[in-house]
Scaffold this motif. Structure first.
Motif, PDB file in Angstrom:
ATOM      1  N   LYS A  58      10.281  -6.799   6.657  1.00  0.00           N
ATOM      2  CA  LYS A  58       9.487  -7.932   6.192  1.00  0.00           C
ATOM      3  C   LYS A  58       8.085  -7.750   6.786  1.00  0.00           C
ATOM      4  O   LYS A  58       7.885  -7.987   7.973  1.00  0.00           O
ATOM      5  N   PRO A  59       7.125  -7.291   5.968  1.00  0.00           N
ATOM      6  CA  PRO A  59       5.773  -7.097   6.489  1.00  0.00           C
ATOM      7  C   PRO A  59       5.197  -8.395   7.051  1.00  0.00           C
ATOM      8  O   PRO A  59       5.375  -9.466   6.469  1.00  0.00           O
ATOM      9  N   THR A  60       4.504  -8.299   8.181  1.00  0.00           N
ATOM     10  CA  THR A  60       3.876  -9.468   8.796  1.00  0.00           C
ATOM     11  C   THR A  60       2.376  -9.497   8.505  1.00  0.00           C
ATOM     12  O   THR A  60       1.621 -10.203   9.172  1.00  0.00           O
ATOM     13  N   THR A  61       1.965  -8.757   7.518  1.00  0.00           N
ATOM     14  CA  THR A  61       0.557  -8.627   7.150  1.00  0.00           C
ATOM     15  C   THR A  61       0.134  -9.649   6.103  1.00  0.00           C
ATOM     16  O   THR A  61      -1.006  -9.599   5.640  1.00  0.00           O
ATOM     17  N   TYR A  62       1.022 -10.525   5.728  1.00  0.00           N
ATOM     18  CA  TYR A  62       0.863 -11.401   4.566  1.00  0.00           C
ATOM     19  C   TYR A  62       0.923 -10.545   3.303  1.00  0.00           C
ATOM     20  O   TYR A  62       0.729  -9.336   3.338  1.00  0.00           O
ATOM     21  N   MET A  63       1.228 -11.213   2.221  1.00  0.00           N
ATOM     22  CA  MET A  63       1.521 -10.540   0.957  1.00  0.00           C
ATOM     23  C   MET A  63       0.460  -9.511   0.565  1.00  0.00           C
ATOM     24  O   MET A  63       0.785  -8.390   0.206  1.00  0.00           O
ATOM     25  N   ASN A  64      -0.808  -9.897   0.639  1.00  0.00           N
ATOM     26  CA  ASN A  64      -1.873  -9.060   0.081  1.00  0.00           C
ATOM     27  C   ASN A  64      -2.062  -7.730   0.790  1.00  0.00           C
ATOM     28  O   ASN A  64      -2.748  -6.852   0.266  1.00  0.00           O
ATOM     29  N   ASN A  65      -1.455  -7.554   1.962  1.00  0.00           N
ATOM     30  CA  ASN A  65      -1.575  -6.296   2.703  1.00  0.00           C
ATOM     31  C   ASN A  65      -0.216  -5.670   3.015  1.00  0.00           C
ATOM     32  O   ASN A  65      -0.089  -4.899   3.969  1.00  0.00           O
ATOM     33  N   SER A  66       0.785  -5.961   2.211  1.00  0.00           N
ATOM     34  CA  SER A  66       2.146  -5.458   2.436  1.00  0.00           C
ATOM     35  C   SER A  66       2.206  -3.943   2.546  1.00  0.00           C
ATOM     36  O   SER A  66       3.000  -3.395   3.312  1.00  0.00           O
ATOM     37  N   GLY A  67       1.382  -3.257   1.792  1.00  0.00           N
ATOM     38  CA  GLY A  67       1.419  -1.798   1.765  1.00  0.00           C
ATOM     39  C   GLY A  67       1.084  -1.152   3.103  1.00  0.00           C
ATOM     40  O   GLY A  67       1.551  -0.049   3.400  1.00  0.00           O
ATOM     41  N   ILE A  68       0.297  -1.828   3.927  1.00  0.00           N
ATOM     42  CA  ILE A  68      -0.048  -1.293   5.249  1.00  0.00           C
ATOM     43  C   ILE A  68       1.225  -1.089   6.069  1.00  0.00           C
ATOM     44  O   ILE A  68       1.436  -0.029   6.666  1.00  0.00           O
ATOM     45  N   ALA A  69       2.069  -2.116   6.094  1.00  0.00           N
ATOM     46  CA  ALA A  69       3.316  -2.036   6.864  1.00  0.00           C
ATOM     47  C   ALA A  69       4.277  -1.020   6.257  1.00  0.00           C
ATOM     48  O   ALA A  69       4.878  -0.211   6.975  1.00  0.00           O
ATOM     49  N   ILE A  70       4.424  -1.051   4.956  1.00  0.00           N
ATOM     50  CA  ILE A  70       5.368  -0.140   4.292  1.00  0.00           C
ATOM     51  C   ILE A  70       4.964   1.307   4.535  1.00  0.00           C
ATOM     52  O   ILE A  70       5.803   2.159   4.844  1.00  0.00           O
ATOM     53  N   ARG A  71       3.674   1.599   4.426  1.00  0.00           N
ATOM     54  CA  ARG A  71       3.216   2.980   4.665  1.00  0.00           C
ATOM     55  C   ARG A  71       3.465   3.412   6.107  1.00  0.00           C
ATOM     56  O   ARG A  71       3.931   4.532   6.358  1.00  0.00           O
ATOM     57  N   ALA A  72       3.187   2.546   7.079  1.00  0.00           N
ATOM     58  CA  ALA A  72       3.380   2.915   8.490  1.00  0.00           C
ATOM     59  C   ALA A  72       4.840   3.273   8.764  1.00  0.00           C
ATOM     60  O   ALA A  72       5.130   4.263   9.444  1.00  0.00           O
ATOM     61  N   LEU A 112       2.355  -5.857  -4.596  1.00  0.00           N
ATOM     62  CA  LEU A 112       2.575  -4.564  -5.247  1.00  0.00           C
ATOM     63  C   LEU A 112       1.279  -3.760  -5.303  1.00  0.00           C
ATOM     64  O   LEU A 112       1.293  -2.543  -5.106  1.00  0.00           O
ATOM     65  N   ARG A 113       0.171  -4.442  -5.561  1.00  0.00           N
ATOM     66  CA  ARG A 113      -1.125  -3.756  -5.596  1.00  0.00           C
ATOM     67  C   ARG A 113      -1.366  -3.046  -4.260  1.00  0.00           C
ATOM     68  O   ARG A 113      -1.756  -1.879  -4.227  1.00  0.00           O
ATOM     69  N   SER A 114      -1.113  -3.731  -3.158  1.00  0.00           N
ATOM     70  CA  SER A 114      -1.295  -3.148  -1.834  1.00  0.00           C
ATOM     71  C   SER A 114      -0.321  -1.996  -1.596  1.00  0.00           C
ATOM     72  O   SER A 114      -0.710  -0.933  -1.089  1.00  0.00           O
ATOM     73  N   THR A 115       0.927  -2.200  -1.980  1.00  0.00           N
ATOM     74  CA  THR A 115       1.929  -1.148  -1.782  1.00  0.00           C
ATOM     75  C   THR A 115       1.564   0.088  -2.592  1.00  0.00           C
ATOM     76  O   THR A 115       1.602   1.215  -2.079  1.00  0.00           O
ATOM     77  N   ASP A 116       1.187  -0.112  -3.857  1.00  0.00           N
ATOM     78  CA  ASP A 116       0.775   1.010  -4.709  1.00  0.00           C
ATOM     79  C   ASP A 116      -0.402   1.764  -4.087  1.00  0.00           C
ATOM     80  O   ASP A 116      -0.447   2.992  -4.105  1.00  0.00           O
ATOM     81  N   ALA A 117      -1.361   1.015  -3.542  1.00  0.00           N
ATOM     82  CA  ALA A 117      -2.552   1.638  -2.960  1.00  0.00           C
ATOM     83  C   ALA A 117      -2.218   2.478  -1.729  1.00  0.00           C
ATOM     84  O   ALA A 117      -2.889   3.469  -1.452  1.00  0.00           O
ATOM     85  N   HIS A 118      -1.156   2.100  -1.014  1.00  0.00           N
ATOM     86  CA  HIS A 118      -0.831   2.788   0.238  1.00  0.00           C
ATOM     87  C   HIS A 118       0.229   3.882   0.106  1.00  0.00           C
ATOM     88  O   HIS A 118       0.236   4.814   0.915  1.00  0.00           O
TER      89      HIS A 118
END
Length: 185
Positions: A58-72, A112-118
């Motif tokens: 569960k990313p703690t970055t808030y929705m708009n930055n979910s991809g940061i956590a998933i990528r790490a 999803l936009r953030s996840t796609d970007a990362h």
């Protein structure tokens, strides 16, 4: 190893909102697991529970930055995108619909936009329908409002069904077989 990420926003005020259905599914998945460990790495920017060879995120970055956590987490554990499952709300599906796909656009969904970007867009998506408001100008309020009591009563069955589909994916069922067997319209 599988990475199962539920998208949502942290904080009690968001816990029962439509936008947090991904978090709710991850919470349900981990509620009954017997052998788990919490992974506490600050650079993950996520709550991570490990059970066997599965990471529940569960990313703690808030929705708009979910991809940061998933990528790490993906990079640390060297997880391929075909073993990443992202669970999210979908305005374009009626409440209770559940669909599965690999790739595609983000459809305006900022998580999803953030996840796609990362990490790119070729990961498994579990789309859970939340319906949509009549006016486009009401979308933000709609997704950030709590589910109704009637919807909350139906969520247990929807989440249980979704978790069976995710188990099937992790046990080798192809995405086409999962679509055929587990899609709810």
């Amino acid at each position: 190893m599988f990475l199962i990420a539920g998208l949502g926003n942290i904080g009690e005020k968001y816990s029962l909102t439509r936008h947090n259905i991904g978090f709710m599914v991850v919470d349900e998945a981990t509620r009954t697991l017997s052998q788990t460990s919490n992974i506490n790495k600050s650079n993950f920017n996520a709550d991570v529970i490990k059970s066997n060879e599965t990471l529940y995120v569960k990313p703690t970055t808030y929705m708009n930055n979910s991809g940061i956590a998933i990528r790490a987490i993906k990079e640390y554990y060297k997880i391929e995108n075909q073993n990443i499952i992202v669970i999210h709300d979908d305005l374009d599906l009626p409440f209770g619909a559940v669909k599965f796909k690999i790739g595609g656009g983000h459809g305006g969904h900022n998580g999803l936009r953030s996840t796609d970007a990362h990490i790119g867009n070729n990961y498994i998506r579990v789309r859970i329908g939340i319906g949509k408001p009549q006016a486009k100008s009401e979308v933000v309020n709609y997704v950030l409002n709590n589910f109704s009591k009637e919807e909350l009563n139906q969520l247990e069955g929807i989440m249980s069904h979704t978790l069976k589909a995710i188990d099937a994916i992790m046990n080798g069922l192809s995405i086409d077989e999962v679509k055929s067997k587990f899609t709810l319209k």
